[in-house]
Each structure stands twice: as structure tokens, then as C-alpha cells.
Write a protein that holds these residues in place. Structure first.
Motif, PDB file in Angstrom:
ATOM      1  N   LEU A 424      40.113  41.767  48.349  1.00 56.60           N
ATOM      2  CA  LEU A 424      39.852  41.551  46.929  1.00 56.60           C
ATOM      3  C   LEU A 424      41.099  41.082  46.193  1.00 56.60           C
ATOM      4  O   LEU A 424      42.235  41.421  46.556  1.00 56.60           O
ATOM      5  N   ARG A 426      42.295  39.888  41.875  1.00 58.77           N
ATOM      6  CA  ARG A 426      41.878  40.033  40.470  1.00 58.77           C
ATOM      7  C   ARG A 426      41.541  38.674  39.877  1.00 58.77           C
ATOM      8  O   ARG A 426      42.324  37.720  40.024  1.00 58.77           O
ATOM      9  N   ILE A 427      40.374  38.577  39.252  1.00 59.41           N
ATOM     10  CA  ILE A 427      40.011  37.335  38.558  1.00 59.41           C
ATOM     11  C   ILE A 427      40.904  37.205  37.331  1.00 59.41           C
ATOM     12  O   ILE A 427      41.058  38.150  36.545  1.00 59.41           O
ATOM     13  N   TYR A 432      38.493  42.504  36.751  1.00 60.81           N
ATOM     14  CA  TYR A 432      37.520  42.463  37.837  1.00 60.81           C
ATOM     15  C   TYR A 432      38.225  42.125  39.148  1.00 60.81           C
ATOM     16  O   TYR A 432      39.009  41.168  39.220  1.00 60.81           O
ATOM     17  N   LYS A 434      37.421  40.897  42.930  1.00 63.48           N
ATOM     18  CA  LYS A 434      36.349  40.276  43.708  1.00 63.48           C
ATOM     19  C   LYS A 434      36.894  39.664  44.987  1.00 63.48           C
ATOM     20  O   LYS A 434      38.099  39.474  45.150  1.00 63.48           O
ATOM     21  N   ASN A 435      35.964  39.311  45.898  1.00 62.80           N
ATOM     22  CA  ASN A 435      36.293  38.719  47.192  1.00 62.80           C
ATOM     23  C   ASN A 435      37.087  37.423  47.000  1.00 62.80           C
ATOM     24  O   ASN A 435      36.636  36.492  46.329  1.00 62.80           O
ATOM     25  N   ARG A 438      35.437  33.986  47.693  1.00 66.79           N
ATOM     26  CA  ARG A 438      34.309  33.523  46.881  1.00 66.79           C
ATOM     27  C   ARG A 438      34.733  32.889  45.557  1.00 66.79           C
ATOM     28  O   ARG A 438      33.943  32.192  44.931  1.00 66.79           O
ATOM     29  N   PHE A 439      35.956  33.152  45.137  1.00 67.42           N
ATOM     30  CA  PHE A 439      36.341  32.714  43.784  1.00 67.42           C
ATOM     31  C   PHE A 439      37.535  31.757  43.749  1.00 67.42           C
ATOM     32  O   PHE A 439      37.993  31.367  42.687  1.00 67.42           O
ATOM     33  N   ILE A 443      41.235  33.483  41.470  1.00 66.39           N
ATOM     34  CA  ILE A 443      41.684  34.796  41.939  1.00 66.39           C
ATOM     35  C   ILE A 443      43.214  34.883  41.950  1.00 66.39           C
ATOM     36  O   ILE A 443      43.903  33.950  42.369  1.00 66.39           O
ATOM     37  N   ARG A 453      37.942  46.035  50.734  1.00 63.06           N
ATOM     38  CA  ARG A 453      36.658  46.717  50.515  1.00 63.06           C
ATOM     39  C   ARG A 453      35.894  46.762  51.825  1.00 63.06           C
ATOM     40  O   ARG A 453      35.750  45.752  52.506  1.00 63.06           O
TER      41      ARG A 453
END
Length: 578
Positions: A424, A426-427, A432, A434-435, A438-439, A443, A453
Motif C-alpha cells: 500500500l 498513500r494517495i 487513504y 491503497k494498492n 492500482r493507482f 500513489i 495488506r
């Protein structure tokens, strides 16, 4: 108290006159369906046709009083009849009388098992038959049933119940085809299909039965030209205790257990589908086990072989407007009248017509859409369906069920042994996490901190996978790594083997001067952490409510608020905090 065991006591006092029309219409239609279907399914089971009518009588009556589903239609069904035939054929019984006695005993044994399962509240076990297994098994069973009826369709004398051997025997004897039987069977299929297309509520099976009996009676010069049902006993079944002995129980146990399990899963699938559509009542899985068990047990005392819920008859019940179990009681009356007064008329019924009825019925069991869907979306489940299908088709019914369940359990173990793991980040501009895969560029990652995770329970089968994933990603960070944050939101259980591993990881990271923090652990997981002592070894200050809180601590060494501390330390073992 009685209402729990006899749901009829709940709905009968509330019965409305407006229900009568639908209940009577459905009851008469299903009763008419039961007569040819029952006789046909008895043939599948390798029994004289009269036993199909016996199986349609008493079990149906008992279920009307005990079933929690008010629209389910029970009686003989093709799949269960095939299981009976395949298992009894393997026993190599000496005579037809012994065969019939074992079929009746099987119903008694199935009833006992289902009753025990019901009182032990084991209704949840039906969940172990996944949809791919059920679909593969049902489609294969449809082929097996159809192949078993080809001997009647072609008028051949085939003794084996093995699918492959049956096909070989039919090919070998094809030159001996009885063309009268073939013509009558093909004509029956055509008439049923045409009538169903004209109006699906027409009792097509009963129509072909009546027409074929009239045709044979008036126009067949030589009775030996066509294989007919012959003499059918008249009258209601007599009370008779099944023949109980240790040898019978040992031989019948595997089949009885499989039948009890499959029949219940099948019945619940149909009952839940009907319940979801009507929204008028609740189907109790454990009461259904008791109801089916009682129906099989009491039915066996009146010469019934194993019964179950019938999909086609239940669908007719719903379409005709059935509201309560009165519909089943009306069906029972129709079957009883047939047994008392009408069985002599079935003497001239061609066996190929019963075969035709079965062929049309099982065609609807073959599902081609679902395998195509799985092939596109879930190939692992497609292979599960394929294994179940081929095993059932080639090796047999019981083997198909066993292999299907075992393969699905292996698939489950494989999935849980290697659950999804995400790194993970941080956006940007948010808290937030997240993976990172994916972003993309949205990120932020930090060289001093690894946020990982683990999406699944942590137990003996995946603990080494967890350790390998953790250490591999730690190695990528290199010497700069100071903090590892484990997002535990998806971890709902940690077993003793995994707890031991986590203790080793905590100790190992401390030696490397790397701090392990756990964020988002749910209540049951916190209970395990505290009761095992791992929370103390980790340090209660290293438990956080959210990943963002843990990350903030790593970046700024900020202390938790009082409410954050209270939440992260709440557990059933720590009552002073709760």
C-alpha cells in the motif's frame, strides 16, 4: 413448540378462501404429472413402475405437514432414482425382491440420516456443494439418465447400469432395435415438445400416456411387438417394516449418506429460489432436513424408495398459483385415486413412452450457459465443473459427488494458502492507503516505511507464504527500512501456527531494529492477539485503528489519542479496557 416441527399448524389457521383456487389447480396438475413421472422414475431406479406411485403418495402427504416451504413438491426425482440404481447395481443383489427391499431400506436409512442432521442443526452443510459442482454433476447426471433410458427407447435388452457399458451394449445391439418401440418413443417426444410449445401448462406427459395406452389397446395386434409395462398392482401400499440387518446397513451407508446430503442441497436450492420469488414465508434449512427425513422414513414404511423435491413439479406448483401445502394434499388424493381405481388401465403403457418422458425432462437439466460463463470469468471453477462432469459421466454418480466436493475443497485450500497480498501507498493529498499497482502516479511511497495488506485469515497453510511475501518486500526496501505496517483489516482469524510465526517475525525485526505495527485489526483478531500474549510482545502502543494513524506515528512519532488507545486495546480478554 409443535409449530416448529409441524409448520402446517402455523399456516392452516390463517388459511384464506382465496387460496383454494390456486391450491386445487396446482394440486390436480402436479398430481397428474406425478403419475407418469413417478412410474418413469421408478424405471430409472430399476424398480417396477408401481413403486414410483408409492413414492409419490405417503412422502408427499408427510411433507405437507412438516415442510417449511409451502410450495415445494416432493416425490420421486430422476437424479435420486439414478443414484439408487447405480448403487444397488454395484451391490449385485440376488433377486428383484432383494433389490426392492434394499431400495426401500435405503429410503429408511436416508430418512434417519436427514433427521439426525436436522436435529443437529447441520443445514449449513449444503453450502459445501458449490454451484460449479452442482452444475457439473447435474448436467452429467442428465446424460447418464438419458443413456439409461435408451434401452427402452430402442426396445433393447441391456442389463448393465454402467453408463459406458450401456452405450457399448446399445451400439452392439443396435441391429436388434424394436422399431415399434422406437417409433412410439420418438412420437411421444415430438408430441410432448409440441404441446409444451403450444402451452407450457398442458399436461403433455399425461396426454402421451393416455394416447399411447389407447393406441396399443385398440391397434396393436400382437402385444409382444411392443415392450409394455404390464400388470400393475391395484390398491394403496401396505404398511411394512424395512428389512433391517447389519450387512444392509454397511452396504447402504455410503449411498444413504450421499443421497441425504445431495437431496437436501437440491431441495434447499429449489426452496430458496421459490422463497425469493414469493417473499411470503421463510424456509428453515434445519426444518427442511427434518421434513425430508420424516417423509423418507415414513414413506419407507409404505414401500417408498428415496424421494426429494422435484424442480419441474415445484415450478408447476408456483405457476398454477399454489399458496400452501393444501396443493400437496390434493396431489396425494389424485395419486391415491389412481392407485385405487386406475392402475389396470396402465397395463398397455409402452416403456418407450416412459423413456420419452424422462428424456424430455432431463434435457432441461443440461446447462451450457454457466460453463461458458465460467470459462470467460473463472477458469479454475470451470475446471472444477469439468472434473465433476467427467467423473460423474465416466466413473459414476457417487464418485462424481465425492470428486467434485474434494476438488472444490482443494480449490478452496489453494486459494486460502496463497491469498492476495498488496503493498500500500498513500494517495496524494489524502490519508487513504491503497494498492500501489492500482493507482500508479497518484500513489506516494516512503523509503523508511513498508505498508503491506494480507487479504485472508492467517493460518498454518499460508503462514510461510505470508513470511515469504513480507521478507521479499522488506528486501526491496533495503537498509533504509525502519517500519513495517501490517494492515490487518482482512485478517479475521489467526491460528496457533501463525501466532508462533508472528512471534518469530516480531523478534527477528527487533534484532534488525525494524518496528512492526498492526493497523485495523478487527475485534476477533484483537482477542487472539491479546489472549495469546502477542500484543504484549509486539507492544500495545504498536496497535492502531487505521493505517493512516500508524503511518502518522512512523513519520512524526505522534502519540495516540485516548480513544485510539481504547479502541486498539479493546478485547474480550482485556475487560479493564472495555
Amino acid at each position: 413448540m409443535l409449530k416448529r416441527y409441524f409448520p402446517i399448524l402455523d399456516w392452516l389457521p390463517k388459511y384464506k378462501k382465496s387460496y383454494l383456487t390456486g391450491d386445487f389447480s396446482a394440486g390436480i396438475t402436479v398430481g397428474i404429472m406425478l403419475i407418469p413421472q413417478g412410474m418413469a422414475y421408478a424405471l430409472i431406479a430399476g424398480l417396477p413402475p408401481i413403486y414410483g406411485l408409492y413414492a409419490a403418495l405417503v412422502p408427499n402427504l408427510i411433507y405437507a405437514f412438516t415442510g417449511s416451504s409451502r410450495k415445494l413438491a416432493v416425490g420421486p426425482v430422476a437424479l435420486d432414482s439414478l443414484i439408487v440404481a447405480s448403487s444397488l447395481a454395484a451391490m449385485k443383489l440376488a433377486s428383484l425382491e432383494a433389490y426392492i427391499a434394499m431400495a426401500v431400506f435405503l429410503a429408511f436409512f436416508v430418512g434417519i440420516i436427514q433427521l439426525v442432521m436436522g436435529f443437529m442443526r447441520l443445514g449449513f452443510l449444503s453450502n459445501f456443494l458449490s454451484r460449479p459442482v452442482v452444475s457439473g454433476f447435474t448436467s452429467a447426471a442428465a446424460f447418464v439418465i438419458a443413456i439409461s433410458q435408451l434401452k427402452h427407447f430402442f426396445g433393447l435388452n441391456v442389463q448393465t447400469n454402467n453408463t459406458v457399458k450401456t452405450l457399448v451394449a446399445i451400439v452392439d445391439q443396435i441391429a436388434e432395435t424394436n422399431y415399434y418401440d422406437l417409433a412410439i418413443g420418438a412420437g411421444a417426444v415430438l408430441v410432448i415438445v409440441v404441446l409444451k410449445k403450444l402451452h407450457r401448462k398442458l399436461p403433455a406427459a399425461m396426454v402421451v400416456v393416455v394416447l399411447s395406452i389407447i393406441g396399443i389397446y385398440f391397434f396393436m395386434v400382437n402385444e409382444t411387438d411392443v415392450h409394455i409395462v404390464g400388470q400393475i398392482p391395484q390398491g394403496l401400499p401396505a404398511f411394512q417394516l424395512p428389512q433391517l440387518n447389519t450387512d444392509s446397513m454397511i452396504m447402504a451407508f455410503p449411498t444413504a449418506l450421499a443421497l441425504a446430503f445431495i437431496a437436501f442441497a437440491e431441495a434447499m436450492t429449489i426452496a430458496k429460489a421459490v422463497e425469493d420469488k414469493s417473499k411470503e414465508y421463510f424456509t428453515d434449512a434445519n426444518q427442511e432436513l427434518k421434513a425430508l427425513g420424516t417423509s423418507n422414513l415414513v414413506g419407507s414404511l409404505f414401500q417408498s424408495f428415496p424421494i426429494n423435491a422435484g424442480l419441474s413439479r415445484t415450478a408447476v406448483n408456483v405457476d398454477e398459483g399454489a399458496k400452501t401445502g393444501i396443493a400437496s394434499l390434493v396431489s396425494v388424493i389424485v395419486v391415491a385415486i389412481t392407485l385405487l381405481f386406475l392402475t389396470p388401465f396402465f397395463y398397455y403403457l409402452p416403456k418407450s413412452v416412459l423413456g420419452a418422458i424422462i428424456l424430455v425432462a432431463v434435457y432441461g437439466l443440461i446447462d451450457l450457459k454457466y460453463p461458458k460463463q465460467l470459462w470467460k470469468q473463472r477458469k479454475d471453477e470451470f475446471y472444477l465443473l469439468l472434473v465433476t462432469f467427467l467423473t460423474t459421466l465416466i466413473l459414476g454418480i457417487s464418485q462424481g459427488i465425492i470428486f467434485g466436493v474434494l476438488f472444490s475443497l482443494l480449490l478452496l485450500v489453494n486459494r486460502t494458502s496463497k491469498p492476495h497480498v498488496a503493498i500500500l501507498g498513500r494517495i496524494r493529498g489524502t490519508d487513504y492507503f491503497k494498492n500501489i499497482n492500482r493507482f500508479g502516479d497518484d500513489i506516494e511511497q516512503f523509503e523508511h516505511t513498508l505498508v503491506i495488506r494480507f487479504d485472508g485469515q492467517l493460518y498454518f497453510a499460508n503462514k510461510d507464504f505470508f513470511k515469504n511475501q513480507l521478507y521479499r518486500n522488506m528486501a526491496k526496501k533495503g537498509d533504509a527500512l525502519k517500519y513495517v505496517i501490517l494492515n490487518a483489516e482482512a485478517i479475521n482469524y489467526v491460528d496457533s501456527s501463525a501466532l508462533n510465526l508472528l512471534g518469530q517475525v516480531v523478534s527477528d525485526l527487533k534484532k534488525q531494529k525494524i518496528e512492526l505495527l498492526i493497523a485495523g485489526a478487527i475485534g476477533p483478531t484483537r482477542d487472539i492477539l491479546f489472549s495469546s500474549g502477542l500484543a504484549d510482545e509486539l507492544g500495545k502502543e504498536n496497535l492502531f485503528v487505521r493505517t493512516s494513524d500508524a503511518f502518522e506515528y512512523c513519520e512524526n512519532l505522534s502519540e495516540k489519542t485516548a480513544i485510539q488507545s481504547k479502541i486498539t486495546q479493546q478485547s474480550q480478554q482485556n475487560t479493564s479496557v472495555t
